[in-house]
Design a protein around this motif. Structure first.
Motif, PDB file in Angstrom:
ATOM      1  N   ILE A  68       0.836  -1.203   0.000  1.00  0.00           N
ATOM      2  CA  ILE A  68       0.000   0.000   0.000  1.00  0.00           C
ATOM      3  C   ILE A  68       0.867   1.249   0.000  1.00  0.00           C
ATOM      4  O   ILE A  68       0.581   2.217  -0.712  1.00  0.00           O
ATOM      5  CB  ILE A  68      -0.984  -0.016   1.190  1.00  0.00           C
ATOM      6  CG1 ILE A  68      -2.054  -1.092   0.972  1.00  0.00           C
ATOM      7  CG2 ILE A  68      -1.635   1.349   1.389  1.00  0.00           C
ATOM      8  CD1 ILE A  68      -2.903  -1.396   2.189  1.00  0.00           C
ATOM      9  N   SER A  71       2.204   1.672  -3.549  1.00  0.00           N
ATOM     10  CA  SER A  71       1.151   2.126  -4.464  1.00  0.00           C
ATOM     11  C   SER A  71       0.760   3.573  -4.188  1.00  0.00           C
ATOM     12  O   SER A  71       0.487   4.334  -5.116  1.00  0.00           O
ATOM     13  CB  SER A  71      -0.081   1.225  -4.344  1.00  0.00           C
ATOM     14  OG  SER A  71       0.229  -0.085  -4.763  1.00  0.00           O
ATOM     15  N   SER A  72       0.743   3.946  -2.913  1.00  0.00           N
ATOM     16  CA  SER A  72       0.424   5.337  -2.549  1.00  0.00           C
ATOM     17  C   SER A  72       1.470   6.304  -3.079  1.00  0.00           C
ATOM     18  O   SER A  72       1.150   7.420  -3.476  1.00  0.00           O
ATOM     19  CB  SER A  72       0.335   5.484  -1.032  1.00  0.00           C
ATOM     20  OG  SER A  72      -0.709   4.725  -0.513  1.00  0.00           O
ATOM     21  N   GLU A  91       0.476   7.096  -6.476  1.00  0.00           N
ATOM     22  CA  GLU A  91      -0.950   7.386  -6.598  1.00  0.00           C
ATOM     23  C   GLU A  91      -1.692   6.361  -7.458  1.00  0.00           C
ATOM     24  O   GLU A  91      -2.554   6.697  -8.258  1.00  0.00           O
ATOM     25  CB  GLU A  91      -1.166   8.799  -7.147  1.00  0.00           C
ATOM     26  CG  GLU A  91      -0.554   9.869  -6.269  1.00  0.00           C
ATOM     27  CD  GLU A  91      -0.767  11.266  -6.802  1.00  0.00           C
ATOM     28  OE1 GLU A  91      -1.911  11.616  -7.141  1.00  0.00           O
ATOM     29  OE2 GLU A  91       0.229  12.009  -6.885  1.00  0.00           O
ATOM     30  N   ASN A  92      -1.367   5.093  -7.244  1.00  0.00           N
ATOM     31  CA  ASN A  92      -2.035   4.007  -7.958  1.00  0.00           C
ATOM     32  C   ASN A  92      -3.226   3.543  -7.120  1.00  0.00           C
ATOM     33  O   ASN A  92      -3.183   2.536  -6.427  1.00  0.00           O
ATOM     34  CB  ASN A  92      -1.054   2.854  -8.202  1.00  0.00           C
ATOM     35  CG  ASN A  92      -1.646   1.768  -9.064  1.00  0.00           C
ATOM     36  OD1 ASN A  92      -2.843   1.751  -9.344  1.00  0.00           O
ATOM     37  ND2 ASN A  92      -0.808   0.837  -9.484  1.00  0.00           N
ATOM     38  N   TRP A  93      -4.302   4.317  -7.180  1.00  0.00           N
ATOM     39  CA  TRP A  93      -5.451   4.107  -6.297  1.00  0.00           C
ATOM     40  C   TRP A  93      -6.167   2.798  -6.570  1.00  0.00           C
ATOM     41  O   TRP A  93      -6.707   2.185  -5.641  1.00  0.00           O
ATOM     42  CB  TRP A  93      -6.410   5.288  -6.386  1.00  0.00           C
ATOM     43  CG  TRP A  93      -5.723   6.603  -6.199  1.00  0.00           C
ATOM     44  CD1 TRP A  93      -5.747   7.669  -7.044  1.00  0.00           C
ATOM     45  CD2 TRP A  93      -4.865   7.012  -5.107  1.00  0.00           C
ATOM     46  NE1 TRP A  93      -4.980   8.701  -6.544  1.00  0.00           N
ATOM     47  CE2 TRP A  93      -4.415   8.323  -5.353  1.00  0.00           C
ATOM     48  CE3 TRP A  93      -4.415   6.384  -3.943  1.00  0.00           C
ATOM     49  CZ2 TRP A  93      -3.576   9.034  -4.512  1.00  0.00           C
ATOM     50  CZ3 TRP A  93      -3.568   7.077  -3.084  1.00  0.00           C
ATOM     51  CH2 TRP A  93      -3.154   8.388  -3.366  1.00  0.00           C
ATOM     52  N   SER A  94      -6.204   2.340  -7.808  1.00  0.00           N
ATOM     53  CA  SER A  94      -6.891   1.080  -8.096  1.00  0.00           C
ATOM     54  C   SER A  94      -6.155  -0.101  -7.458  1.00  0.00           C
ATOM     55  O   SER A  94      -6.792  -1.044  -6.980  1.00  0.00           O
ATOM     56  CB  SER A  94      -7.064   0.874  -9.595  1.00  0.00           C
ATOM     57  OG  SER A  94      -5.816   0.842 -10.237  1.00  0.00           O
ATOM     58  N   ILE A 138      -4.400   0.129  -4.745  1.00  0.00           N
ATOM     59  CA  ILE A 138      -4.615   0.274  -3.303  1.00  0.00           C
ATOM     60  C   ILE A 138      -5.953  -0.334  -2.896  1.00  0.00           C
ATOM     61  O   ILE A 138      -6.057  -0.960  -1.836  1.00  0.00           O
ATOM     62  CB  ILE A 138      -4.521   1.756  -2.878  1.00  0.00           C
ATOM     63  CG1 ILE A 138      -3.094   2.244  -3.050  1.00  0.00           C
ATOM     64  CG2 ILE A 138      -4.983   1.943  -1.443  1.00  0.00           C
ATOM     65  CD1 ILE A 138      -2.918   3.735  -2.871  1.00  0.00           C
ATOM     66  N   GLU A 139      -6.970  -0.191  -3.739  1.00  0.00           N
ATOM     67  CA  GLU A 139      -8.274  -0.790  -3.431  1.00  0.00           C
ATOM     68  C   GLU A 139      -8.144  -2.298  -3.236  1.00  0.00           C
ATOM     69  O   GLU A 139      -8.656  -2.860  -2.264  1.00  0.00           O
ATOM     70  CB  GLU A 139      -9.273  -0.500  -4.545  1.00  0.00           C
ATOM     71  CG  GLU A 139      -9.728   0.940  -4.613  1.00  0.00           C
ATOM     72  CD  GLU A 139     -10.638   1.198  -5.793  1.00  0.00           C
ATOM     73  OE1 GLU A 139     -11.316   0.245  -6.264  1.00  0.00           O
ATOM     74  OE2 GLU A 139     -10.694   2.348  -6.262  1.00  0.00           O
TER      75      GLU A 139
END
Length: 114
Positions: free
Chosen positions: A76, A79-80, A83-86, A88-89
């Motif tokens: 996480i 990914s943060s 800014e790879n939000w998908s 992170i989900e």
């Protein structure tokens, strides 16, 4: 969860160099230094597979869940940083499942009963 971790690791191991290159490329704009990303990208599939196997066997479940939650936290963070939000989900979903397993394990484990 065990099958998910095992599957993530096993599909990446045969194409380890390609996976590592992809991870390096996806994190190139990250503040995380390449000197940390490169070795992590080569170790990650083996750690995922190993955690999956250990969870499947039920060996040292509490500590394996600690390790898996720690791994998800690291993923996480990475990914943060880009800014790879998908991603992170999906990682948060895995984390919630792992936390649920940890909670149930600690609540109902026979080794915690005195």
């Amino acid at each position: 969860m065990a099958i998910s971790l095992l599957g993530h690791g096993l599909v990446r191991i045969p194409k380890l160099a390609e996976f590592s290159n992809g991870m390096m490329k996806s994190l190139e704009k990250s503040a995380i230094p390449d000197v940390l990303i490169l070795p992590f990208s080569y170790v990650l599939p083996f750690v995922e597979a190993l955690l999956g196997i250990i969870l499947l066997t039920g060996f040292q479940t509490k500590y394996t869940l600690y390790a898996a939650i720690t791994l998800m936290s690291i993923l996480i963070l990475g990914s943060s940083s880009v800014e790879n939000w998908s991603a992170i989900e999906a990682q948060l979903l895995h984390s919630f499942y792992l936390f649920g397993l940890f909670w149930f394990y600690t609540k109902y484990s026979s080794e915690n009963k005195v």
